[in-house]
Scaffold this motif. Structure first.
Motif, PDB file in Angstrom:
ATOM      1  N   THR A  25      23.102  -8.473 -10.684  1.00  0.00           N
ATOM      2  CA  THR A  25      22.936  -7.658  -8.512  1.00  0.00           C
ATOM      3  C   THR A  25      21.953  -8.336  -7.900  1.00  0.00           C
ATOM      4  O   THR A  25      20.693  -8.595  -9.518  1.00  0.00           O
ATOM      5  CB  THR A  25      23.411  -7.079  -8.501  1.00  0.00           C
ATOM      6  OG1 THR A  25      22.494  -5.874  -9.843  1.00  0.00           O
ATOM      7  CG2 THR A  25      24.434  -6.397  -9.037  1.00  0.00           C
ATOM      8  N   LYS A  26      21.125  -9.251  -7.009  1.00  0.00           N
ATOM      9  CA  LYS A  26      20.063  -9.092  -6.905  1.00  0.00           C
ATOM     10  C   LYS A  26      19.932  -8.880  -5.733  1.00  0.00           C
ATOM     11  O   LYS A  26      21.393  -8.082  -4.694  1.00  0.00           O
ATOM     12  CB  LYS A  26      20.639 -11.089  -6.307  1.00  0.00           C
ATOM     13  CG  LYS A  26      20.765 -11.708  -7.814  1.00  0.00           C
ATOM     14  CD  LYS A  26      19.481 -11.633  -8.966  1.00  0.00           C
ATOM     15  CE  LYS A  26      19.695 -12.794  -9.509  1.00  0.00           C
ATOM     16  NZ  LYS A  26      18.499 -13.171 -10.401  1.00  0.00           N
ATOM     17  N   SER A  27      18.968  -8.725  -4.933  1.00  0.00           N
ATOM     18  CA  SER A  27      18.800  -8.212  -3.911  1.00  0.00           C
ATOM     19  C   SER A  27      18.374  -8.826  -2.403  1.00  0.00           C
ATOM     20  O   SER A  27      18.113  -9.988  -3.173  1.00  0.00           O
ATOM     21  CB  SER A  27      17.163  -7.171  -3.865  1.00  0.00           C
ATOM     22  OG  SER A  27      17.733  -6.281  -5.095  1.00  0.00           O
ATOM     23  N   ARG A  49      25.742 -12.990   0.792  1.00  0.00           N
ATOM     24  CA  ARG A  49      25.783 -14.161   0.730  1.00  0.00           C
ATOM     25  C   ARG A  49      24.212 -14.901   0.477  1.00  0.00           C
ATOM     26  O   ARG A  49      23.452 -14.766   0.254  1.00  0.00           O
ATOM     27  CB  ARG A  49      25.865 -14.100   2.553  1.00  0.00           C
ATOM     28  CG  ARG A  49      26.912 -14.354   2.928  1.00  0.00           C
ATOM     29  CD  ARG A  49      26.788 -13.959   4.552  1.00  0.00           C
ATOM     30  NE  ARG A  49      25.677 -13.635   5.620  1.00  0.00           N
ATOM     31  CZ  ARG A  49      25.089 -13.772   6.263  1.00  0.00           C
ATOM     32  NH1 ARG A  49      25.436 -15.037   6.527  1.00  0.00           N
ATOM     33  NH2 ARG A  49      24.361 -13.129   6.521  1.00  0.00           N
ATOM     34  N   VAL A  50      24.453 -16.123   0.510  1.00  0.00           N
ATOM     35  CA  VAL A  50      23.245 -16.370  -0.321  1.00  0.00           C
ATOM     36  C   VAL A  50      22.241 -17.189   1.173  1.00  0.00           C
ATOM     37  O   VAL A  50      23.647 -18.295   1.526  1.00  0.00           O
ATOM     38  CB  VAL A  50      23.467 -17.719  -1.992  1.00  0.00           C
ATOM     39  CG1 VAL A  50      23.592 -16.280  -2.538  1.00  0.00           C
ATOM     40  CG2 VAL A  50      23.974 -18.328  -1.459  1.00  0.00           C
ATOM     41  N   ASP A  58      24.359 -21.898   4.808  1.00  0.00           N
ATOM     42  CA  ASP A  58      24.829 -20.346   4.234  1.00  0.00           C
ATOM     43  C   ASP A  58      25.658 -20.389   3.030  1.00  0.00           C
ATOM     44  O   ASP A  58      26.608 -20.964   3.867  1.00  0.00           O
ATOM     45  CB  ASP A  58      24.984 -19.219   4.970  1.00  0.00           C
ATOM     46  CG  ASP A  58      23.326 -19.107   5.744  1.00  0.00           C
ATOM     47  OD1 ASP A  58      22.557 -19.491   5.271  1.00  0.00           O
ATOM     48  OD2 ASP A  58      23.411 -17.624   6.886  1.00  0.00           O
ATOM     49  N   LEU A  59      25.831 -19.903   2.715  1.00  0.00           N
ATOM     50  CA  LEU A  59      26.924 -19.931   1.453  1.00  0.00           C
ATOM     51  C   LEU A  59      27.393 -18.617   1.222  1.00  0.00           C
ATOM     52  O   LEU A  59      26.822 -17.378   1.019  1.00  0.00           O
ATOM     53  CB  LEU A  59      26.780 -20.490   0.026  1.00  0.00           C
ATOM     54  CG  LEU A  59      26.555 -21.869  -0.055  1.00  0.00           C
ATOM     55  CD1 LEU A  59      26.367 -22.025  -2.016  1.00  0.00           C
ATOM     56  CD2 LEU A  59      27.360 -22.718   0.320  1.00  0.00           C
ATOM     57  N   GLU A  60      29.358 -18.432   1.596  1.00  0.00           N
ATOM     58  CA  GLU A  60      29.637 -17.252   1.301  1.00  0.00           C
ATOM     59  C   GLU A  60      30.284 -17.074  -0.369  1.00  0.00           C
ATOM     60  O   GLU A  60      30.932 -17.609  -1.181  1.00  0.00           O
ATOM     61  CB  GLU A  60      31.004 -16.834   1.944  1.00  0.00           C
ATOM     62  CG  GLU A  60      30.628 -17.349   3.790  1.00  0.00           C
ATOM     63  CD  GLU A  60      30.158 -16.420   4.490  1.00  0.00           C
ATOM     64  OE1 GLU A  60      30.110 -15.210   3.946  1.00  0.00           O
ATOM     65  OE2 GLU A  60      29.461 -16.553   5.662  1.00  0.00           O
ATOM     66  N   PRO A  61      31.127 -15.313  -0.940  1.00  0.00           N
ATOM     67  CA  PRO A  61      31.183 -14.965  -1.337  1.00  0.00           C
ATOM     68  C   PRO A  61      32.788 -16.142  -1.609  1.00  0.00           C
ATOM     69  O   PRO A  61      33.288 -16.926  -0.837  1.00  0.00           O
ATOM     70  CB  PRO A  61      32.208 -13.891  -1.053  1.00  0.00           C
ATOM     71  CG  PRO A  61      31.273 -13.239  -0.442  1.00  0.00           C
ATOM     72  CD  PRO A  61      31.308 -14.293   0.885  1.00  0.00           C
ATOM     73  N   CYS A  83      19.161 -14.720  -1.986  1.00  0.00           N
ATOM     74  CA  CYS A  83      20.202 -13.572  -1.076  1.00  0.00           C
ATOM     75  C   CYS A  83      19.739 -13.782   0.394  1.00  0.00           C
ATOM     76  O   CYS A  83      18.758 -13.389  -0.044  1.00  0.00           O
ATOM     77  CB  CYS A  83      20.172 -12.530  -2.046  1.00  0.00           C
ATOM     78  SG  CYS A  83      20.679 -13.464  -3.491  1.00  0.00           S
ATOM     79  N   ILE A  84      20.204 -13.816   1.286  1.00  0.00           N
ATOM     80  CA  ILE A  84      20.099 -13.135   2.464  1.00  0.00           C
ATOM     81  C   ILE A  84      20.611 -11.899   2.706  1.00  0.00           C
ATOM     82  O   ILE A  84      20.166 -10.682   2.928  1.00  0.00           O
ATOM     83  CB  ILE A  84      21.157 -13.794   3.396  1.00  0.00           C
ATOM     84  CG1 ILE A  84      21.058 -15.726   2.990  1.00  0.00           C
ATOM     85  CG2 ILE A  84      21.598 -13.163   4.564  1.00  0.00           C
ATOM     86  CD1 ILE A  84      22.372 -16.085   4.213  1.00  0.00           C
TER      87      ILE A  84
END
Length: 132
Positions: A25-27, A49-50, A58-61, A83-84
């Motif tokens: 997990t990332k913040s 999203r990143v 932006d990339l989605e899941p 990470c957004i």
């Protein structure tokens, strides 16, 4: 349950043994990796999203992240990804990626096609930025 089902695209799913992956997990604001870093892992974005800094994209899941560098001679990351919002990722080491690649032709073909599409898209995007 000893595997997880990753959605790779429209109607395409892959059962991956949990023993091949580590959940992370990332913040929001965390950097997953920076351009030029040496690649040892590939990621699958489960939640959140990143943002790809160099492409302003932006990339989605449901997206794999970091696969290209694993297949290059230098192993250098080609993009910086942050990470957004809070993100959940499944991380696979290079060794495990290549194990799955060898054992599952569907995964190998998917990754190969995805890398080619991304390289073409990234190249086109960078050409557009240079022309501006």
């Amino acid at each position: 349950r000893d595997s997880t089902r990753l959605k790779l695209g429209a109607g395409l799913f892959l059962e991956v043994p949990l023993s091949l992956m580590v959940r992370e997990t990332k913040s929001a604001g965390d950097m997953i990796f920076a351009r030029g870093d040496i690649a040892n892992d590939m990621y699958y974005l489960v939640e959140g999203r990143v943002h790809i800094d160099e492409l302003d994209l932006d990339l989605e899941p449901g997206q794999m992240i970091g696969e290209i560098a694993l297949f290059t001679p230098s192993k250098a990351r080609t993009q910086t990804i942050r990470c957004i919002e809070p993100c959940t990722l499944m991380r696979m080491t290079e060794e495990k990626v290549f194990q799955l690649y060898a054992e599952n032709p569907e995964f190998g073909l998917y990754v190969t096609k995805m890398m080619v599409a991304r390289l073409v898209s990234n190249s086109d995007g960078l050409k557009g930025l240079q022309a501006a």
